[in-house]
Design a protein around this motif. Structure first.
Motif, mmCIF file in Angstrom:
data_model
loop_
_atom_site.group_PDB
_atom_site.id
_atom_site.type_symbol
_atom_site.label_atom_id
_atom_site.label_comp_id
_atom_site.label_asym_id
_atom_site.label_seq_id
_atom_site.Cartn_x
_atom_site.Cartn_y
_atom_site.Cartn_z
ATOM 1 N N PHE A 1 -53.545 -28.345 124.710
ATOM 2 C CA PHE A 1 -52.543 -26.776 124.665
ATOM 3 C C PHE A 1 -51.180 -27.231 123.669
ATOM 4 C CE2 PHE A 1 -54.350 -26.854 129.630
ATOM 5 C CZ PHE A 1 -55.440 -26.333 128.888
ATOM 6 N N ALA A 2 -50.714 -28.615 123.936
ATOM 7 C CA ALA A 2 -49.446 -28.643 123.492
ATOM 8 C C ALA A 2 -49.996 -28.316 121.644
ATOM 9 C CB ALA A 2 -49.246 -30.653 123.444
ATOM 10 N N SER A 3 -50.755 -28.671 120.987
ATOM 11 C CA SER A 3 -50.922 -28.156 119.837
ATOM 12 C C SER A 3 -51.164 -26.596 119.703
ATOM 13 C CB SER A 3 -51.937 -29.171 118.997
ATOM 14 O OG SER A 3 -53.269 -28.138 119.912
ATOM 15 N N LEU A 4 -51.768 -25.979 120.062
ATOM 16 C CA LEU A 4 -51.476 -24.681 120.405
ATOM 17 C C LEU A 4 -50.256 -24.046 121.096
ATOM 18 C CD1 LEU A 4 -54.942 -23.832 122.170
ATOM 19 C CD2 LEU A 4 -54.552 -23.262 119.785
ATOM 20 N N ASP A 5 -49.589 -24.229 121.535
ATOM 21 C CA ASP A 5 -47.503 -24.105 121.675
ATOM 22 C C ASP A 5 -47.232 -24.130 120.950
ATOM 23 O OD1 ASP A 5 -48.619 -23.331 123.908
ATOM 24 O OD2 ASP A 5 -47.826 -25.179 125.489
ATOM 25 N N GLU A 6 -47.101 -25.196 119.899
ATOM 26 C CA GLU A 6 -46.730 -25.526 118.132
ATOM 27 C C GLU A 6 -47.469 -24.528 117.771
ATOM 28 O OE1 GLU A 6 -47.274 -29.862 115.721
ATOM 29 O OE2 GLU A 6 -46.762 -29.910 118.068
ATOM 30 N N ILE A 7 -48.022 -23.943 117.143
ATOM 31 C CA ILE A 7 -48.199 -23.429 116.781
ATOM 32 C C ILE A 7 -48.461 -21.509 117.218
ATOM 33 C CG2 ILE A 7 -49.858 -24.126 115.099
ATOM 34 C CD1 ILE A 7 -52.156 -22.038 116.150
ATOM 35 N N GLY A 8 -47.927 -21.482 118.600
ATOM 36 C CA GLY A 8 -46.794 -20.118 119.037
ATOM 37 C C GLY A 8 -48.550 -19.083 119.379
ATOM 38 N N PHE A 9 -49.880 -20.121 119.416
ATOM 39 C CA PHE A 9 -51.041 -19.379 119.773
ATOM 40 C C PHE A 9 -50.669 -18.562 121.168
ATOM 41 C CE2 PHE A 9 -55.079 -19.052 122.157
ATOM 42 C CZ PHE A 9 -56.051 -18.931 121.017
ATOM 43 N N ASP A 10 -51.316 -17.341 121.612
ATOM 44 C CA ASP A 10 -51.993 -16.703 122.626
ATOM 45 C C ASP A 10 -52.480 -16.223 122.684
ATOM 46 O OD1 ASP A 10 -50.596 -15.475 124.942
ATOM 47 O OD2 ASP A 10 -49.165 -14.299 124.061
ATOM 48 N N MET A 11 -53.128 -15.468 124.194
ATOM 49 C CA MET A 11 -54.397 -14.811 123.766
ATOM 50 C C MET A 11 -54.238 -13.456 124.872
ATOM 51 S SD MET A 11 -57.181 -17.712 125.186
ATOM 52 C CE MET A 11 -58.709 -16.548 125.064
ATOM 53 N N PRO A 12 -53.382 -12.320 124.176
ATOM 54 C CA PRO A 12 -52.562 -11.238 124.814
ATOM 55 C C PRO A 12 -53.459 -10.858 125.643
ATOM 56 C CG PRO A 12 -52.352 -11.010 122.511
ATOM 57 C CD PRO A 12 -52.784 -12.547 122.230
ATOM 58 N N GLY A 13 -53.321 -9.476 126.976
ATOM 59 C CA GLY A 13 -54.067 -8.956 127.222
ATOM 60 C C GLY A 13 -55.035 -9.675 128.184
ATOM 61 N N LEU A 14 -54.885 -11.049 127.748
ATOM 62 C CA LEU A 14 -55.972 -11.553 128.879
ATOM 63 C C LEU A 14 -55.900 -11.323 130.669
ATOM 64 C CD1 LEU A 14 -58.936 -13.314 127.914
ATOM 65 C CD2 LEU A 14 -57.805 -15.191 128.277
#
Length: 306
Positions: free
Chosen positions: A290-303
């Motif tokens: 989760f920390a590594s995904l937050d670092e690149i601004g990852f999202d799953m819009p609309g989920l």
């Protein structure tokens, strides 16, 4: 033969309720969310935990999708099994529902089987289903199945069943093999899909069809965008961004990672659940991912709303 636009399919992860039954309602909602991102549904693939599901369960889930109004033309269910009658039953049912095609594993329990044995297996399935509407995408995934599909076998199947054997998913991870499939067979309309999006751009540039990828479960829209816009000026930058995201997932067991992330971004904890023998990521792994995904601004819009 270059495709004007490529296509992306997701081996849709399967949600399980507390008693480990497949959660049909959540499964339908997930499929809708993926379709909204322009990703096709390769349900009952490796990342769907397909080989932890019974034939009956897969038939019931496919029926539920069709009844919920999911277009059959956007479905490519996995139907390959070790037992010939199981493959025939699932394939016949899927073809009867009007699906785009079926993704077919070889029988994978016995190792070191001959091309002759594999040809007989696929031939028996095609003859027993006995339907001109049958469109098979061969599933080459030697790292998992340990039963490779050789170029010679593909050539023989195409010669014998040109109307039924229409494509392949190459999950070998070996670009030279994907390239050989494209160079040998794509000119006649045979569709070659890479097994993950790091190979998407080079597959499309070489004349392949697109990709069928685990991470299309969690990063569908950006992968679908590259498949559509692969001739755009920023295609290489898009590809680099997809690879960066994919690498974060590849540091962990893939299916538990996909489910942990889906649980996090949907707000539905039950998504993290797997059927034994697979197990969830532990707390430390989750925090790291989760920390590594937050670092690149990852999202799953609309989920959350799906």
């Amino acid at each position: 033969m270059s495709h004007a636009t490529g296509r992306v399919w997701s081996p849709v992860i399967t949600p399980f309720s507390q008693d480990l039954a497949a959660d049909t309602e959540r499964f339908v909602a997930q499929c809708r969310w993926l379709l909204d991102a322009d990703v096709g549904l390769a349900v009952f693939g490796t990342n769907s935990e397909a080989n932890s599901l019974s034939v009956e369960e897969k038939i019931r889930l496919l029926d539920a999708l069709i009844e919920a109004g999911i277009p059959a033309a956007r479905l490519m269910p996995g139907t390959g099994a070790c037992a010939l009658p199981d493959t025939v039953a699932q394939t016949r049912h899927a073809v009867g529902k009007g699906v785009e095609g079926v993704l077919m594993l070889p029988p994978f329990y016995y190792k070191g089987v001959s091309d002759e044995g594999l040809f007989r297996y696929f031939s028996e399935v095609i003859e027993r289903v006995g339907d001109d509407a049958l469109r098979i995408y061969l599933y080459h995934i030697p790292p998992v199945s340990q039963v490779p599909l050789s170029l010679t076998l593909v050539e023989r199947l195409l010669a014998a069943y040109p109307r039924n054997v229409v494509g392949v998913k190459d999950s070998s991870g070996d670009w030279a093999n994907t390239r050989a499939l494209i160079d040998n067979f794509a000119a006649d309309g045979f569709q070659v899909y890479a097994g993950s999006e790091p190979f998407l751009l080079q597959t499309l540039r070489a004349g392949g069809a697109g990709c069928i990828s685990a991470t299309a479960n969690v990063n569908p829209a950006p992968i679908a965008r590259l498949a559509r816009d692969w001739q755009a000026a920023d295609a290489d930058a898009q590809q680099a961004a997809l690879i960066r995201t994919r690498k974060l997932f590849e540091r962990f067991p893939m299916i538990p990672a996909l489910k942990a992330v889906t649980a996090r971004y949907s707000g539905v904890g039950q998504w993290a659940r797997l059927r034994p023998p697979l197990v969830e990521l532990d707390e430390t792994q989750c925090q790291e991912l989760f920390a590594s995904l937050d670092e690149i601004g990852f999202d799953m819009p609309g989920l959350k709303h799906s």
